[in-house]
Design a protein around this motif. Structure first.
Motif, PDB file in Angstrom:
ATOM      1  N   ASP B  76       0.815  -1.224   0.000  1.00 59.22           N
ATOM      2  CA  ASP B  76       0.000   0.000   0.000  1.00 59.22           C
ATOM      3  C   ASP B  76       0.842   1.266   0.000  1.00 59.22           C
ATOM      4  O   ASP B  76       0.449   2.275  -0.560  1.00 59.22           O
ATOM      5  N   ILE B  79       4.805   3.106  -3.242  1.00 61.48           N
ATOM      6  CA  ILE B  79       5.155   4.290  -4.055  1.00 61.48           C
ATOM      7  C   ILE B  79       5.404   5.518  -3.170  1.00 61.48           C
ATOM      8  O   ILE B  79       6.419   6.201  -3.341  1.00 61.48           O
ATOM      9  N   PRO B  80       4.531   5.807  -2.194  1.00 61.27           N
ATOM     10  CA  PRO B  80       4.830   6.938  -1.291  1.00 61.27           C
ATOM     11  C   PRO B  80       6.205   6.821  -0.620  1.00 61.27           C
ATOM     12  O   PRO B  80       6.891   7.828  -0.463  1.00 61.27           O
ATOM     13  N   GLU B  99      -1.290   5.337 -14.846  1.00 58.88           N
ATOM     14  CA  GLU B  99      -1.685   5.970 -13.597  1.00 58.88           C
ATOM     15  C   GLU B  99      -0.475   6.157 -12.674  1.00 58.88           C
ATOM     16  O   GLU B  99      -0.269   7.214 -12.096  1.00 58.88           O
ATOM     17  N   ARG B 100       0.325   5.097 -12.552  1.00 58.77           N
ATOM     18  CA  ARG B 100       1.516   5.169 -11.694  1.00 58.77           C
ATOM     19  C   ARG B 100       2.575   6.046 -12.322  1.00 58.77           C
ATOM     20  O   ARG B 100       3.338   6.710 -11.605  1.00 58.77           O
ATOM     21  N   LYS B 103       3.301   9.532 -11.268  1.00 58.42           N
ATOM     22  CA  LYS B 103       4.039   9.810 -10.026  1.00 58.42           C
ATOM     23  C   LYS B 103       5.490   9.355 -10.103  1.00 58.42           C
ATOM     24  O   LYS B 103       6.354   9.943  -9.462  1.00 58.42           O
ATOM     25  N   SER B 143      -4.819  -1.942  -4.144  1.00 59.59           N
ATOM     26  CA  SER B 143      -3.829  -1.030  -4.734  1.00 59.59           C
ATOM     27  C   SER B 143      -3.070  -1.662  -5.895  1.00 59.59           C
ATOM     28  O   SER B 143      -1.949  -1.291  -6.189  1.00 59.59           O
ATOM     29  N   ASN B 148      -7.930  -2.455  -9.847  1.00 61.66           N
ATOM     30  CA  ASN B 148      -8.463  -1.465 -10.793  1.00 61.66           C
ATOM     31  C   ASN B 148      -9.258  -2.149 -11.903  1.00 61.66           C
ATOM     32  O   ASN B 148     -10.290  -1.642 -12.350  1.00 61.66           O
ATOM     33  N   PRO B 163      -4.859  -6.750   1.888  1.00 61.16           N
ATOM     34  CA  PRO B 163      -3.545  -6.095   1.971  1.00 61.16           C
ATOM     35  C   PRO B 163      -2.463  -6.859   1.209  1.00 61.16           C
ATOM     36  O   PRO B 163      -1.576  -6.258   0.642  1.00 61.16           O
TER      37      PRO B 163
END
Lengths: 238, 257
Positions: B76, B79-80, B99-100, B103, B143, B148, B163
């Motif tokens: 989750d 990426i952050p 989408e990814r 970022k 995620s 999606n 998760p």
């Protein structure tokens, strides 16, 4: 545009506009889970407290064991024990006709939350009853009140004054703990937030979720203030 | 006093300067991975990382002559955590979706695998179209592209997002979900292992380019162009000289590129 998309559009937060409806339905699910489990926990907790204080010794010990277990272990562990642990005995549950309960993550969550909060609320009630002076019971006996009337009209109203604040804290803790529901696939407020974040990578959505949780807690705080004023109206406190 | 301060400041700059230069040369790379997606990356019982991506990543590091350290991070937040500089590159079976890519930047694709649905052995139909799976509960990891994909195409079904992929598989085993969708390879381990008595492959699902992307790539921060170039060259070399295939054959039963 649906109404639940409006707040996001209004403040110009794209992720909130796209996922506003999911956030709202998540918020409802959170409220629903907490209200149901807390109310059931209130009834069960009160019953457990009374049985522990007045019941036969073996039963009191059993209840003590239950309360120690659920207060002494993490809620997440309890949830996983019920969801993945008990959930793995499908054939047995199907035989006894309870698979509908363990199949649905919603019911598993309610079961775990209720079992947990009932243990905490039982402890709160037990403490509140123990804090009452013995003279209250003796006076009720002298008046010839029976057991039920003693508890209902004399002890409970006074115990509630002590129990009210801790019960409010417990409700607030439950609201925050209910975010665990998202780990067993429920789209509660946290689940909806995670979903929105996974698609948008916009951290603002977590801020929105935090504000919604904060709003819920603030509402409860105000309700509790009002209830305390009502319960203590015979006391000269303010 | 002032001179001393200046001297200290100068010394700091002098010391810091080579460090900055060194970072730009990428002598050390921190790699983020999930550690819960066998056979790509997995933490084994001894808490050691293993899997295709671990071997492949270590091999690339040798090729690039850099020192690599692995960091395990929940999916989750993967990426952050890259964006907040907890590590420099993600090697975690991540499909290079548009989408990814808003970022992070993706390297060249290093695996591309079919996406499959698995389900109970009792299922006889191989139809996994949205119409056929109406009203069914379908599990997958949250995620992910698969989540999606369910959200976009399987609107009549109940998506269940976990998760980790392992938890989705476990719930199929427990009978809570009717189907599970994921990378075929990630499901292969389960079907051959824990799930061999309960479940089987039902069918592959068609790729939706808008959602699934061109394949699995490594993700780097957008500003780390040099690292991306370095990794791209190493990936390209490894494919040319057959070392990619050697590692892949060790972990996968069929070609992944």
């Amino acid at each position: 545009m649906r109404w639940c998309e409006a707040p996001g559009a209004w403040i110009g937060l794209e992720v909130l506009q796209n996922y506003g409806c999911r956030m709202i339905s998540g918020l409802w699910l959170t409220i629903e889970l907490v209200l149901i489990s807390f109310t059931l926990g209130l009834v069960i907790g009160l019953a457990l407290a009374l049985l522990r204080l007045n019941g036969p010794r073996p039963l009191a010990m059993l209840i003590t064991g239950y309360m120690t277990f659920f207060r002494g272990t993490p809620l997440l562990g309890q949830l996983f024990l019920i969801y993945y642990g008990l959930g793995s005995f499908r054939l047995f549950w199907q035989d006894v006709g309870l698979w509908w309960l363990f199949r649905e993550p919603y019911y598993c969550c309610l079961l775990a939350f209720t079992a947990n909060t009932a243990a905490y609320q039982a402890e709160i009630f037990r403490g509140a009853f123990l804090a009452l002076p013995r003279g209250q019971t003796e006076a009720a006996e002298a008046l010839g009140l029976n057991r039920i009337a003693t508890y209902w009209t004399v002890l409970l109203p006074q115990a509630m004054i002590t129990a009210l604040r801790p019960l409010g804290n417990e409700l607030i803790v439950m609201i925050k703990a209910s975010a665990l529901a998202s780990l067993v696939t429920l789209f509660d407020l946290m689940g909806a937030t995670k979903l929105a974040f996974a698609r948008s990578f916009d951290l603002n959505i977590y801020l929105v979720a935090a504000l919604l949780y904060l709003g819920l807690v603030e509402i409860i705080r105000r309700i509790w203030d009002a209830m305390e004023r009502r319960l203590t109206r015979h006391l000269v406190l303010h | 006093m002032k001179t001393l301060t200046l001297a200290v400041a100068a010394a700091c700059i002098a010391l810091a300067a080579p460090a900055v230069a060194q970072q730009k040369e990428w002598k050390e790379i921190r790699i983020g991975t999930e550690g819960a997606y066998p056979p790509f990356n997995n933490l084994n019982a001894k808490k050691e990382l293993e899997g295709f991506e671990i071997d492949y990543g270590n091999m690339l590091c040798e090729k690039m002559k850099v020192k690599c350290t692995w960091v395990v991070q929940d999916w989750d937040g993967i990426i952050p955590a890259l964006l907040s500089n907890k590590y420099d590159v993600i090697i975690a079976g991540m499909n290079a979706t548009e989408e990814r890519a808003k970022k992070v930047d993706f390297t060249a694709v290093y695996t591309k695998t079919p996406i499959s649905m698995i389900g109970a052995k009792s299922i006889t139909s191989t139809d996994v179209s949205p119409a056929a799976l109406k009203g069914k509960a379908i599990g997958t990891q949250g995620s992910t592209i698969h989540a999606n994909f369910l959200e976009k195409h399987y609107t009549g079904s109940t998506p269940r997002l976990y998760p980790t992929q392992e938890e989705a598989n476990l719930d199929l085993l427990n009978g809570r979900v009717d189907y599970v969708v994921a990378d075929k390879l990630a499901l292969e381990d389960f079907i051959k292992g824990k799930g061999k008595d309960c479940c089987k492959f039902i069918a592959d699902v068609p790729r939706d380019p808008a959602i699934h992307g061109p394949g699995v790539g490594m993700a780097v921060r957008k500003e780390d162009g040099a690292l991306k170039a370095l990794l791209n060259k190493a990936i390209e070399d490894s494919i040319k000289d057959g070392s990619h295939k050697k590692v892949a054959d060790k972990w996968f039963p069929f070609p992944v590129l």
